[in-house]
Design an enzyme around this catalytic site. Sequence first.
Site, PDB file in Angstrom:
ATOM      1  N   GLU A 213      -0.820   1.955   6.002  1.00  0.00           N
ATOM      2  CA  GLU A 213      -2.182   1.769   6.529  1.00  0.00           C
ATOM      3  C   GLU A 213      -2.155   1.944   8.050  1.00  0.00           C
ATOM      4  O   GLU A 213      -2.880   2.784   8.599  1.00  0.00           O
ATOM      5  CB  GLU A 213      -2.702   0.385   6.146  1.00  0.00           C
TER       6      GLU A 213
ATOM      7  N   HIS B  11       0.893  -1.164   0.000  1.00  0.00           N
ATOM      8  CA  HIS B  11       0.000   0.000   0.000  1.00  0.00           C
ATOM      9  C   HIS B  11       0.924   1.206   0.000  1.00  0.00           C
ATOM     10  O   HIS B  11       1.972   1.179   0.670  1.00  0.00           O
ATOM     11  CB  HIS B  11      -0.881   0.020   1.256  1.00  0.00           C
TER      12      HIS B  11
HETATM   13  C1  LIG Z   1      -9.359 -13.799  -2.115  1.00  0.00           C
HETATM   14  C2  LIG Z   1     -10.309 -13.348  -1.058  1.00  0.00           C
HETATM   15  C3  LIG Z   1     -10.638 -11.917  -1.280  1.00  0.00           C
HETATM   16  C4  LIG Z   1      -9.863 -10.895  -0.679  1.00  0.00           C
HETATM   17  C5  LIG Z   1      -8.799 -11.285   0.302  1.00  0.00           C
HETATM   18  C6  LIG Z   1      -8.739 -12.583   0.724  1.00  0.00           C
HETATM   19  C7  LIG Z   1      -7.693 -12.936   1.588  1.00  0.00           C
HETATM   20  C8  LIG Z   1      -6.736 -11.982   1.986  1.00  0.00           C
HETATM   21  C9  LIG Z   1      -6.823 -10.655   1.570  1.00  0.00           C
HETATM   22  C10 LIG Z   1      -5.874  -9.701   1.990  1.00  0.00           C
HETATM   23  C11 LIG Z   1      -6.034  -8.386   1.598  1.00  0.00           C
HETATM   24  O1  LIG Z   1      -5.195  -7.399   1.911  1.00  0.00           O
HETATM   25  S1  LIG Z   1      -4.857  -6.981   3.396  1.00  0.00           S
HETATM   26  N1  LIG Z   1      -4.412  -5.495   3.299  1.00  0.00           N
HETATM   27  O2  LIG Z   1      -3.754  -7.825   3.812  1.00  0.00           O
HETATM   28  O3  LIG Z   1      -6.039  -7.105   4.189  1.00  0.00           O
HETATM   29  C12 LIG Z   1      -7.068  -8.039   0.778  1.00  0.00           C
HETATM   30  C13 LIG Z   1      -7.996  -8.959   0.349  1.00  0.00           C
HETATM   31  C14 LIG Z   1      -7.871 -10.288   0.737  1.00  0.00           C
HETATM   32  C15 LIG Z   1      -9.769 -13.624   0.284  1.00  0.00           C
HETATM   33  C16 LIG Z   1     -10.987 -13.562   1.188  1.00  0.00           C
HETATM   34  C17 LIG Z   1     -12.098 -14.166   0.384  1.00  0.00           C
HETATM   35  C18 LIG Z   1     -11.628 -14.025  -1.066  1.00  0.00           C
HETATM   36  O4  LIG Z   1     -11.540 -15.323  -1.599  1.00  0.00           O
HETATM   37  S2  LIG Z   1     -12.763 -15.727  -2.464  1.00  0.00           S
HETATM   38  N2  LIG Z   1     -12.221 -16.640  -3.611  1.00  0.00           N
HETATM   39  O5  LIG Z   1     -13.362 -14.549  -3.054  1.00  0.00           O
HETATM   40  O6  LIG Z   1     -13.673 -16.416  -1.604  1.00  0.00           O
HETATM   41 ZN   LIG Z   2      -2.656  -5.032   2.596  1.00  0.00          ZN
END
Ligand SMILES: C[C@]12CCc3c(ccc4cc(OS(N)(=O)=O)ccc34)[C@H]1CC[C@@H]2OS(N)(=O)=O
Ligand SMILES: [Zn+2]
Length: 258
Positions: free
Chosen positions: A103, A93
């Site tokens: 963040e 970020h």
């Molecule tokens: C892939 C997924 C969507 C988003 C997401 C996921 C995991 C960790 C993540 C870390 C992020 O960043 S942060 N800054 O570390 O929080 C941002 C988004 C993330 C999963 C959660 C469900 C979705 O999977 S799915 N297939 O749609 O069910």
């Molecule tokens: Zn992040």
Amino acid sequence: HWGYGKEDGPSAWHRHYPVAKGSRQSPIDIIPDEARRDSSLGPIFLKYDRCTSLSIANNGHSVVVEFDDSDDRSVIQGGPLDNPYRLKQFHFHWGGKGCEGSEHTVAGVGYASELHLVHWNAVKYTTYEDAATAPDGLAVLGIFLEQGDDHRWLHTITDVLYMVKFKGSATNFKGFNPKCLLPSNLHYWTYLGSLTTPPLHESVIWIVLKEPIVVSEKQLGMFRILQFSGEEEDQRMRMENNFRPPQPLKERILKKRC
Ligand SMILES: C[C@]12CCc3c(ccc4cc(OS(N)(=O)=O)ccc34)[C@H]1CC[C@@H]2OS(N)(=O)=O
Ligand SMILES: [Zn+2]
């Protein structure tokens, strides 16, 4: 869909993702003097030796390096974690200029950027997606990036950013070991929080390192050649300020190791 603009940015996310106003949202403002010492907290261990990076991609929100998480080759353990968590991806970020871009903030002060290494609890859950909806499903290691001299290894990433300029682009990125992006000591704060982008699941055990790594303004500037928009879109949207501001701590305790 959500973004970081005026209309679709963090203050609007609650409309489609009501958990945005939940009890354990991230990031937070870290106030070092208010962090509670916890004698049960040991050191964290990062086993990234046989790292298996696969690709680097622009997902329209950040630049993400994905790893092969089919076994326990690359894990984080110790600290607040009851078992090893597998490295799945890391991303960044950053701001538009100068001091803001991270963040988490420390006593109200932001850094130029923040690196997140996302790990999932493959002992308790069968898939990353399942883990991402469980209260102890994910462990994200946060590392601050401070502006200063060139970082010796970050160019390995900034040199290929031109290949993933547009949303939806990806390219091979094998053999990158994120150990080279760690600061000299692993002193940390930890608290229970959430994803910092939609779906904002409250499934993250946050481990934020106290010591930043130092990167140059030139290297940070390379991140800003990325676009939020796809190649076909006529609206050029430079990828910057892709950070969520700190959220209320509510009933949580920020902890640190003795
Ligand atoms: C892939 C997924 C969507 C988003 C997401 C996921 C995991 C960790 C993540 C870390 C992020 O960043 S942060 N800054 O570390 O929080 C941002 C988004 C993330 C999963 C959660 C469900 C979705 O999977 S799915 N297939 O749609 O069910
Ligand atoms: Zn992040």
